[in-house]
Enzyme design. Sequence first.
Site, mmCIF file in Angstrom:
data_model
loop_
_atom_site.group_PDB
_atom_site.id
_atom_site.type_symbol
_atom_site.label_atom_id
_atom_site.label_comp_id
_atom_site.label_asym_id
_atom_site.label_seq_id
_atom_site.Cartn_x
_atom_site.Cartn_y
_atom_site.Cartn_z
ATOM 1 N N ASP A 1 48.086 33.885 41.381
ATOM 2 C CA ASP A 1 49.182 34.357 40.524
ATOM 3 C C ASP A 1 50.549 34.102 41.154
ATOM 4 O OD1 ASP A 1 48.850 36.228 42.560
ATOM 5 O OD2 ASP A 1 48.069 37.774 41.242
ATOM 6 N N HIS B 1 43.233 46.157 39.515
ATOM 7 C CA HIS B 1 43.494 44.776 39.075
ATOM 8 C C HIS B 1 42.968 43.762 40.080
ATOM 9 C CE1 HIS B 1 47.839 44.683 40.948
ATOM 10 N NE2 HIS B 1 46.963 44.243 41.814
ATOM 11 N N GLU C 1 45.571 43.150 34.775
ATOM 12 C CA GLU C 1 45.805 44.587 34.813
ATOM 13 C C GLU C 1 44.822 45.324 33.894
ATOM 14 O OE1 GLU C 1 47.697 45.583 37.108
ATOM 15 O OE2 GLU C 1 49.819 45.111 36.866
HETATM 16 P P1 PGA Z 1 47.632 44.496 48.622
HETATM 17 O O1 PGA Z 1 47.578 44.084 47.084
HETATM 18 O O2 PGA Z 1 46.734 43.536 49.327
HETATM 19 O O3 PGA Z 1 49.062 44.304 49.017
HETATM 20 O O4 PGA Z 1 47.154 45.905 48.709
HETATM 21 C C1 PGA Z 1 46.334 43.799 46.530
HETATM 22 C C2 PGA Z 1 46.481 43.480 45.077
HETATM 23 O O5 PGA Z 1 47.371 44.045 44.430
HETATM 24 O O6 PGA Z 1 45.697 42.670 44.578
#
Ligand code: PGA
Length: 249
Positions: free
Chosen positions: A66, A136, A141
């Site tokens: 993404d 997510h 989401e």
């Molecule tokens: P993070 O984010 O590794 O910064 O906890 C994970 C995500 O949102 O997929």
Amino acid sequence: MKIRVFDNAHDAGVYVAALAEQVVERQAKPVLGLATGSTPIPFYQALIRLHQCGLDLSNVTTINLDEYIGLTPSHPQSYARFMWENLFSHVNIPETQIHLPNGVASDLEAECIRYDEIIRKNPIHLQVLGIGVNGHIGFNEPDDTLLSRTHIVNLCPETVASNARFFQHIDDVPKRAITMGVQAILQADQIVLMAFGREKAEIIAKAVFGEVRTDVPASILNLHKNVTVVLDKDSASELFDESGVLRRK
Ligand code: PGA
């Protein structure tokens, strides 16, 4: 689903890098699906160390999950910049084999189609995923439906709040992103879902042991035949039964 619980994120990252090495060694044209966020950093550090120890990554193609809409690749908080700082500038993957969605494309719908075409031409051997506190994967989401194709998404308030730690002010966090859809994720040969820290324990329990639900997007991974969930003790803390034994999936 296989569940592997490590003492710490460093050890977990070494394990995931070893899985990536197997793919790189076995495939003539290995394709790695990559993620951003804090979670994959120990994996990238371990992969860089393997490269420094002789692992050649020049045949590897990468496809990231993404990108924020509105941030140029050089923006300090763009996922393109994150990937260059945390992995690409330290290894020998040719730039032409590195793919991220373009968050400043003039035609974002066309950009989604372009990205799906890249995924179609480069089937992913190993997809690495983090998980949001809301469940997510990529920026798919929680919602009534999960979209299969690459698409534009409005980020949930909890995602914006969680990502605000990387920006000076919460208002600076982009509210939209381009994300790979769940179909591309599920089409990968092998998936590794990583999570670290106590704040991920509840959602990991829901994703691993709960029903498949669109409001817990990571639960869809239960439909895939080759998923390894890589955790530290904190993120795994809700997966143990009363006698302290890891429940089996
Ligand atoms: P993070 O984010 O590794 O910064 O906890 C994970 C995500 O949102 O997929």
